[in-house]
Design a protein around this motif. Structure first.
Motif, PDB file in Angstrom:
ATOM      1  N   GLN A  35     -27.621 -39.644  34.907  1.00 27.99           N
ATOM      2  CA  GLN A  35     -26.229 -39.989  35.080  1.00 27.99           C
ATOM      3  C   GLN A  35     -25.306 -39.319  35.140  1.00 27.99           C
ATOM      4  N   TYR A  36     -25.505 -37.895  34.533  1.00 25.90           N
ATOM      5  CA  TYR A  36     -24.493 -36.941  34.370  1.00 25.90           C
ATOM      6  C   TYR A  36     -24.147 -36.530  35.633  1.00 25.90           C
ATOM      7  N   TYR A  37     -22.773 -35.881  35.872  1.00 25.03           N
ATOM      8  CA  TYR A  37     -22.158 -35.357  37.045  1.00 25.03           C
ATOM      9  C   TYR A  37     -21.602 -34.046  37.200  1.00 25.03           C
ATOM     10  N   SER A  38     -21.435 -33.510  38.166  1.00 22.65           N
ATOM     11  CA  SER A  38     -20.771 -31.974  37.988  1.00 22.65           C
ATOM     12  C   SER A  38     -19.289 -32.240  38.036  1.00 22.65           C
ATOM     13  N   PRO A  39     -18.366 -31.556  37.328  1.00 20.80           N
ATOM     14  CA  PRO A  39     -17.330 -31.900  37.254  1.00 20.80           C
ATOM     15  C   PRO A  39     -16.632 -30.929  38.533  1.00 20.80           C
ATOM     16  N   LYS A  40     -15.159 -31.694  39.033  1.00 20.63           N
ATOM     17  CA  LYS A  40     -14.786 -30.723  40.189  1.00 20.63           C
ATOM     18  C   LYS A  40     -14.096 -29.770  39.709  1.00 20.63           C
ATOM     19  N   ASN A  44     -15.377 -25.376  33.295  1.00 24.69           N
ATOM     20  CA  ASN A  44     -15.871 -26.740  32.619  1.00 24.69           C
ATOM     21  C   ASN A  44     -17.386 -26.642  32.551  1.00 24.69           C
ATOM     22  N   PHE A  45     -18.477 -27.377  31.978  1.00 21.11           N
ATOM     23  CA  PHE A  45     -19.653 -27.339  31.851  1.00 21.11           C
ATOM     24  C   PHE A  45     -20.195 -27.734  33.248  1.00 21.11           C
ATOM     25  N   ASP A  46     -21.488 -27.527  33.464  1.00 21.92           N
ATOM     26  CA  ASP A  46     -21.956 -27.819  34.571  1.00 21.92           C
ATOM     27  C   ASP A  46     -22.239 -29.126  34.723  1.00 21.92           C
ATOM     28  N   PHE A  47     -22.432 -30.000  33.949  1.00 21.51           N
ATOM     29  CA  PHE A  47     -22.643 -31.272  33.977  1.00 21.51           C
ATOM     30  C   PHE A  47     -21.964 -32.256  32.808  1.00 21.51           C
ATOM     31  N   SER A  49     -21.491 -36.231  30.901  1.00 22.99           N
ATOM     32  CA  SER A  49     -21.827 -37.628  30.828  1.00 22.99           C
ATOM     33  C   SER A  49     -20.643 -38.577  31.334  1.00 22.99           C
ATOM     34  N   PRO A  50     -21.373 -39.771  32.008  1.00 22.07           N
ATOM     35  CA  PRO A  50     -20.156 -40.508  32.272  1.00 22.07           C
ATOM     36  C   PRO A  50     -19.005 -40.862  31.208  1.00 22.07           C
ATOM     37  N   ASP A  51     -19.432 -41.134  29.978  1.00 22.78           N
ATOM     38  CA  ASP A  51     -18.300 -41.301  29.139  1.00 22.78           C
ATOM     39  C   ASP A  51     -17.657 -40.193  28.706  1.00 22.78           C
ATOM     40  N   LYS A  52     -17.803 -38.855  29.328  1.00 23.08           N
ATOM     41  CA  LYS A  52     -17.211 -37.669  28.653  1.00 23.08           C
ATOM     42  C   LYS A  52     -17.400 -37.406  27.512  1.00 23.08           C
ATOM     43  N   GLN A  53     -18.482 -37.586  26.696  1.00 21.89           N
ATOM     44  CA  GLN A  53     -18.730 -37.400  25.460  1.00 21.89           C
ATOM     45  C   GLN A  53     -19.631 -35.956  25.398  1.00 21.89           C
ATOM     46  N   SER A  54     -20.539 -35.848  26.263  1.00 21.73           N
ATOM     47  CA  SER A  54     -21.460 -34.860  26.240  1.00 21.73           C
ATOM     48  C   SER A  54     -21.411 -34.150  27.538  1.00 21.73           C
ATOM     49  N   ALA A  55     -21.927 -32.844  27.283  1.00 23.51           N
ATOM     50  CA  ALA A  55     -22.058 -31.841  28.388  1.00 23.51           C
ATOM     51  C   ALA A  55     -23.147 -30.995  28.430  1.00 23.51           C
ATOM     52  N   LEU A  56     -23.577 -30.454  29.614  1.00 22.12           N
ATOM     53  CA  LEU A  56     -24.603 -29.505  29.693  1.00 22.12           C
ATOM     54  C   LEU A  56     -24.287 -28.377  30.353  1.00 22.12           C
ATOM     55  N   GLU A  57     -24.843 -27.278  29.848  1.00 20.67           N
ATOM     56  CA  GLU A  57     -24.651 -25.992  30.689  1.00 20.67           C
ATOM     57  C   GLU A  57     -25.988 -25.545  31.106  1.00 20.67           C
ATOM     58  N   VAL A  58     -26.166 -24.893  32.177  1.00 21.94           N
ATOM     59  CA  VAL A  58     -27.424 -24.617  32.690  1.00 21.94           C
ATOM     60  C   VAL A  58     -27.485 -22.937  33.110  1.00 21.94           C
ATOM     61  N   MET A  59     -28.497 -22.475  32.790  1.00 20.98           N
ATOM     62  CA  MET A  59     -28.408 -20.792  32.930  1.00 20.98           C
ATOM     63  C   MET A  59     -30.034 -20.369  33.405  1.00 20.98           C
ATOM     64  N   LEU A  60     -29.895 -19.715  34.363  1.00 16.20           N
ATOM     65  CA  LEU A  60     -30.920 -18.974  35.031  1.00 16.20           C
ATOM     66  C   LEU A  60     -31.272 -17.671  34.208  1.00 16.20           C
ATOM     67  N   ILE A  61     -32.760 -17.546  33.958  1.00 16.54           N
ATOM     68  CA  ILE A  61     -33.200 -16.390  33.205  1.00 16.54           C
ATOM     69  C   ILE A  61     -34.058 -15.536  34.222  1.00 16.54           C
ATOM     70  N   LEU A  62     -33.700 -14.501  34.705  1.00 17.61           N
ATOM     71  CA  LEU A  62     -34.504 -13.624  35.635  1.00 17.61           C
ATOM     72  C   LEU A  62     -34.841 -12.301  34.836  1.00 17.61           C
ATOM     73  N   PRO A  63     -36.178 -11.855  35.209  1.00 16.64           N
ATOM     74  CA  PRO A  63     -36.145 -10.533  34.550  1.00 16.64           C
ATOM     75  C   PRO A  63     -35.510  -9.564  35.777  1.00 16.64           C
TER      76      PRO A  63
END
Length: 197
Positions: A35-40, A44-47, A49-63
């Motif tokens: 249900q998480y969405y990407s903010p415009k 901000n964080f990458d995703f 939650s609908p209630d705007k209480q939680s956030a998720l950040e995503v990172m790629l790890i490449l050698p």
């Protein structure tokens, strides 16, 4: 460009990695992440939650060598030629398409993971000054060349017990594993599920 080639050349793009990460978390750990969405707003964080209480950040790890190989493939597709000399251990076919190369070491991947967590933590602390979330998670999508398994994380990442970071959960997605780390639960492995498209 055919669809497979397009996906191959876009495999490490933000628009590929972020949906892959959130879908894997939702399928493998908790469906509420679906249900998480990407903010415009980009500061901000990458995703969120609908209630705007939680956030998720995503990172790629490449050698580093993996990053150079990826840049080579894109340049070759765009220009019809590219420089192979920076890629360690590379072997190609007669059309200069890469057959194999040195992917990287566990120590390099470990350094990138710990450094990435520290960078994302500093960035998250700055964002939380103006945006209040009760929970922030981090997901690392790791191109590990199948070097890491669950026991590797427990063995190689002992310093996680002393690292200071705000993330409630840190998710690790490798080629073969899906692992969650939290200070309360330690490392936990889940069956990695991928949403069929």
């Amino acid at each position: 460009m055919n669809e497979y080639k397009y996906k191959f050349l876009k495999r490490y793009d933000k628009d590929s990695i972020e949906p892959f990460a959130i879908n894997t978390i939702a399928q493998s750990f908790n469906e509420r992440y679906a249900q998480y969405y990407s903010p415009k707003n980009t500061d901000n964080f990458d995703f969120i939650s609908p209630d705007k209480q939680s956030a998720l950040e995503v990172m790629l790890i490449l050698p580093e060598n993996e990053r150079k190989e990826y840049e080579y493939e894109i340049a070759l597709d765009k220009n019809g030629k590219a420089n192979l000399h920076e890629i360690k251990g590379v072997k190609t076919d007669e059309n200069d398409r890469i057959l194999s190369y040195y992917g990287g070491s566990i120590s390099e991947i470990k350094k990138a993971i710990v450094g990435g967590i520290n960078r994302k933590n500093r960035k998250a602390l700055k964002r939380l000054i103006n945006k209040k979330y009760s929970q922030v998670d981090l997901c690392l999508v790791i191109q590990d060349g199948a070097l890491l398994d669950f026991n590797s994380f427990k063995y190689y990442f002992e310093e996680f017990y002393t690292l200071d970071f705000l993330f409630r959960n840190i998710f690790f997605i490798t080629r073969d594993t899906f692992i969650r780390y939290s200070k309360s639960d330690d490392f936990v492995e889940y069956k990695r599920k991928i949403k069929n498209k």
